[in-house]
Design an enzyme around this catalytic site. Structure first.
Site, PDB file in Angstrom:
ATOM      1  N   ASP A 100      40.764  43.914  48.001  1.00  0.00           N
ATOM      2  CA  ASP A 100      39.853  44.354  49.070  1.00  0.00           C
ATOM      3  C   ASP A 100      38.426  43.840  48.920  1.00  0.00           C
ATOM      4  O   ASP A 100      37.476  44.478  49.370  1.00  0.00           O
ATOM      5  CB  ASP A 100      39.849  45.892  49.123  1.00  0.00           C
ATOM      6  CG  ASP A 100      39.563  46.524  47.767  1.00  0.00           C
ATOM      7  OD1 ASP A 100      39.000  45.824  46.899  1.00  0.00           O
ATOM      8  OD2 ASP A 100      39.896  47.699  47.584  1.00  0.00           O
ATOM      9  N   GLU A 122      48.683  43.986  46.660  1.00  0.00           N
ATOM     10  CA  GLU A 122      48.019  45.303  46.570  1.00  0.00           C
ATOM     11  C   GLU A 122      47.577  45.762  47.969  1.00  0.00           C
ATOM     12  O   GLU A 122      46.427  46.112  48.227  1.00  0.00           O
ATOM     13  CB  GLU A 122      46.816  45.288  45.611  1.00  0.00           C
ATOM     14  CG  GLU A 122      46.328  46.665  45.201  1.00  0.00           C
ATOM     15  CD  GLU A 122      45.041  46.614  44.388  1.00  0.00           C
ATOM     16  OE1 GLU A 122      43.957  46.490  44.962  1.00  0.00           O
ATOM     17  OE2 GLU A 122      45.136  46.703  43.145  1.00  0.00           O
ATOM     18  N   GLU A 136      34.922  47.998  50.808  1.00  0.00           N
ATOM     19  CA  GLU A 136      36.327  47.669  50.500  1.00  0.00           C
ATOM     20  C   GLU A 136      37.334  48.290  51.466  1.00  0.00           C
ATOM     21  O   GLU A 136      38.367  47.678  51.766  1.00  0.00           O
ATOM     22  CB  GLU A 136      36.657  48.075  49.056  1.00  0.00           C
ATOM     23  CG  GLU A 136      35.966  47.241  47.981  1.00  0.00           C
ATOM     24  CD  GLU A 136      34.543  47.676  47.680  1.00  0.00           C
ATOM     25  OE1 GLU A 136      34.072  48.687  48.254  1.00  0.00           O
ATOM     26  OE2 GLU A 136      33.872  47.002  46.875  1.00  0.00           O
ATOM     27  N   HIS A 212      30.257  50.268  39.146  1.00  0.00           N
ATOM     28  CA  HIS A 212      29.664  49.165  39.907  1.00  0.00           C
ATOM     29  C   HIS A 212      29.667  49.382  41.407  1.00  0.00           C
ATOM     30  O   HIS A 212      29.077  48.615  42.155  1.00  0.00           O
ATOM     31  CB  HIS A 212      30.406  47.852  39.603  1.00  0.00           C
ATOM     32  CG  HIS A 212      31.807  47.828  40.140  1.00  0.00           C
ATOM     33  ND1 HIS A 212      32.091  47.512  41.453  1.00  0.00           N
ATOM     34  CD2 HIS A 212      32.998  48.104  39.560  1.00  0.00           C
ATOM     35  CE1 HIS A 212      33.401  47.583  41.641  1.00  0.00           C
ATOM     36  NE2 HIS A 212      33.977  47.949  40.511  1.00  0.00           N
ATOM     37  N   ARG A 214      29.218  49.971  45.251  1.00  0.00           N
ATOM     38  CA  ARG A 214      28.016  49.953  46.091  1.00  0.00           C
ATOM     39  C   ARG A 214      27.587  51.352  46.525  1.00  0.00           C
ATOM     40  O   ARG A 214      26.404  51.659  46.577  1.00  0.00           O
ATOM     41  CB  ARG A 214      28.273  49.110  47.348  1.00  0.00           C
ATOM     42  CG  ARG A 214      27.961  47.651  47.131  1.00  0.00           C
ATOM     43  CD  ARG A 214      28.348  46.830  48.356  1.00  0.00           C
ATOM     44  NE  ARG A 214      27.694  45.538  48.303  1.00  0.00           N
ATOM     45  CZ  ARG A 214      27.998  44.582  47.438  1.00  0.00           C
ATOM     46  NH1 ARG A 214      28.929  44.773  46.534  1.00  0.00           N
ATOM     47  NH2 ARG A 214      27.352  43.431  47.464  1.00  0.00           N
ATOM     48  N   HIS A 245      28.178  46.208  34.346  1.00  0.00           N
ATOM     49  CA  HIS A 245      28.451  45.187  35.360  1.00  0.00           C
ATOM     50  C   HIS A 245      27.174  44.375  35.603  1.00  0.00           C
ATOM     51  O   HIS A 245      26.078  44.940  35.637  1.00  0.00           O
ATOM     52  CB  HIS A 245      28.894  45.904  36.641  1.00  0.00           C
ATOM     53  CG  HIS A 245      29.496  45.007  37.667  1.00  0.00           C
ATOM     54  ND1 HIS A 245      28.750  44.128  38.420  1.00  0.00           N
ATOM     55  CD2 HIS A 245      30.781  44.846  38.073  1.00  0.00           C
ATOM     56  CE1 HIS A 245      29.558  43.478  39.244  1.00  0.00           C
ATOM     57  NE2 HIS A 245      30.791  43.895  39.055  1.00  0.00           N
TER      58      HIS A 245
END
Ligand code: UD1
Ligand code: UDP
Length: 376
Positions: A100, A122, A136, A212, A214, A245
Site C-alpha cells: 500500500d 497482500e 496507505e 514511522h 504519517r 526510521h
C-alpha cells in the site's frame, strides 16, 4: 517462438523489498516459463538496497527516485513518468505490486495506463478509514480497483475484497509473503552476539520500538516518546532499543525527546537479518509497523500497536497483539501490565502464524502459472 511470459516485480520501500524478495526467488525457479525482472523504484534508497543485497537480488532497473524529505506529490510525479519509461521498454505481460505504498499504487496505475495486467500481493487489508493509515488505506483500495489478480494473505482480507465486489475467480488466499521472508532469514546461520547492536545491556529487558506512520507524526509521536521515558523511569531493569526510521519528520521528534537519554538506545535502521534477531532478543515490541505486527507472533513476542486502528486484526483476535493507541497513559498502562505480571506476559507469547505458513510465494507463482495455462 519464445513462449515465456515476462513478469515485472515492482519494489519501492523496505517492507516491499522484504515481502517481494522471496517472491522474486520463487518466480525465478520457473525460468523455463517465466522471465522475471525486478524494478526497484528506490522510493527508499538504503533501506530497500540492504534488503535486496541480503537476498542476493540485483535489480534489473533502478529508478533511483528518492529525495531527502520527499513529499507525496514529488514521489507520485517522479514514479509515474519513470515507470512509464521502463514498462514501455520492457513490455511485461504482468506487473506485480505489493502492499500500500505510493510505489504500489502508482506501479499499478502506470501498468493500467499501458493495459498491462496487475497482480496485487497482500491485497484486501482494510481499516475502512481513509485517513488511518494515511495515505496507505486509499493506496491499497485504489490498487484493488486496478488489479486483475488479488493475493490476500488471510480469509479476512479475501472477504473484504469480495464485499467490495471483486470477482472471486481473481482472488487467491496465499498467506503473507513476509512469513516466507522471515523463515528465509531465520534459517540463516548467524553469530547472534555479533548481530545485536553495541550499547544495550543484555541483562536488561529490552523494549524494541519502531514508529514511522504519517498519522503519528508530531503530537502522537511526542506522546509515544514520553511514554517510553516514563517506562524507563518506572522500571530500572528496562532498556528501550529504538532503530529510528530515517524520515526527517520522525527524527525531528525522536532527536529532541530521546537522543542521549540513559537506557534509551537510538540506532540507525538495522538490516533485516539483524532486525529479526533484535526482535528475537526483545522482551516486548512497541510499534506502528505493519510488518512487525505480522512477524512478531511467529517469534512469540508480545506486540503493543501504537495506532488507533489496524488492518491486521488476526493477531489481535489471537491475543498476541494489542492495539493501544498513542496516548502516553494508555501505552504506559498496557506496557506495565506486561512488565509487572508474568502470567499476563506469558498469555501474549503464544507462537502462531495467523499471517502465513512460509509458503505464500509458491502459491502466488502457481496462481500466475495456472492463469496462463503454464502449470505442470
Ligand atoms: C513509506 C510508505 C509507507 C511505508 C513506509 C515503510 C508511502 C507514502 N509511505 O513511508 O506506506 O509503511 O515507507 O517504511 O509510500 N529515507 C532515507 N533513506 C531510506 C528511506 C527513507 O533517508 O532508505 C528518508 C528520506 O528522507 C525520504 C523519507 O525517508 O524522503 C521518507 O520516505 P517515504 O518513502 O516518502 O516515506 P516513509 O515515511 O518512509
Ligand atoms: N525492519 C528492519 N529493520 C529495522 C526495522 C524494521 O528490517 O530497523 C523490518 C521489519 O522486520 C519488517 C519491516 O521492516 O519486516 C517493516 O517495515 P516498516 O515498519 O518500515 O513498514 P510497514 O511494515 O509499516 O509498512
Amino acid at each position: 517462438m519464445n513462449s515465456r511470459r515476462k513478469v515485472a516485480v515492482v519494489i519501492g520501500t523496505r517492507p516491499e523489498a522484504i515481502k517481494m524478495a522471496p517472491l522474486v526467488l520463487a518466480l525465478r525457479k520457473h525460468a523455463d516459463k517465466l522471465e522475471t525482472i525486478t524494478i526497484l523504484t528506490a522510493q527508499h534508497r538504503k533501506m530497500a538496497d540492504d534488503v535486496l543485497a541480503l537476498f542476493g537480488i540485483v535489480p534489473d532497473h533502478d529508478l533511483d527516485i528518492m529525495t531527502h524529505g520527499q513529499s507525496l506529490f514529488q514521489t507520485t510525479a517522479r514514479l509515474i513518468t519513470r515507470l512509464q519509461e521502463v514498462y514501455v521498454r520492457e513490455k511485461p505481460d504482468m506487473v506485480l505490486v505489493q502492499g500500500d505504498t505510493t510505489t504500489t499504487f502508482v506501479g499499478a496505475l502506470a501498468a493500467h495506463y499501458l493495459r498491462i495486467p496487475v497482480g496485487h500481493v497482500e491485497a484486501g487489508l482494510r481499516t475502512r478509514d481513509k485517513h488511518n493509515p494515511f495515505p496507505e488505506e486509499m493506496n491499497r483500495r485504489i490498487t484493488s480497483c486496478l488489479a486483475d489478480l488479488h493475493f490476500p494473505p488471510t480469509d479476512t482480507a479475501r472477504d473484504a475484497l469480495l464485499a467490495e465486489g471483486v470477482d472471486p475467480a481473481t482472488v487467491h488466499v496465499t498467506g503473507n509473503t513476509v512469513i516466507d521472508a522471515l523463515f528465509h532469514v531465520l534459517g540463516r546461520k548467524t553469530d547472534q552476539d555479533a548481530l545485536l547492536p553495541d550499547g544495550p545491556d543484555p541483562d536488561r529487558r529490552w523494549i524494541v520500538v519502531t514508529s514511522h506512520r504519517r498519522e503519528n507524526w508530531g503530537p502522537p509521536l511526542e506522546s509515544i516518546c514520553e511514554a517510553l521515558l516514563e517506562l524507563r523511569d518506572k522500571y530500572d531493569d528496562v532498556e528501550v532499543v529504538y532503530p529510528v526510521h530515517p524520515n526527517p519528520r520522525v527524527r525531528e521528534t525522536t532527536d529532541i525527546l530521546l537522543k542521549g537519554k540513559e537506557r534509551i538506545t537510538l540506532i540507525e535502521p538495522l538490516d533485516y537479518l539483524r532486525f529479526v534477531h533484535l526482535m528475537n532478543a526483545a522482551h516486548l515490541l512497541i510499534t506502528d509497523s505493519g510488518g512487525v505486527q505480522e512477524e512478531a507472533p511467529s517469534l512469540g513476542k508480545p506486540v503493543l500497536v501504537i495506532r488507533r486502528k489496524t488492518e491486521r486484526p488476526e493477531a489481535v483476535t489471537a491475543g498476541t497483539v494489542k492495539l493501544v493507541g498513542t496516548e502516553q497513559a494508555d501505552i504506559v498502562r498496557e506496557a506495565s501490565a506486561l512488565l509487572d505480571s508474568d502470567s499476563a506476559y506469558q498469555k501474549m507469547t503464544r507462537r502462531h502464524n495467523p499471517y502465513g505458513d512460509g509458503r505464500a510465494c509458491p502459491r502466488i507463482v502457481q496462481s500466475i502459472l495456472s492463469g496462463w495455462n503454464l502449470e505442470g
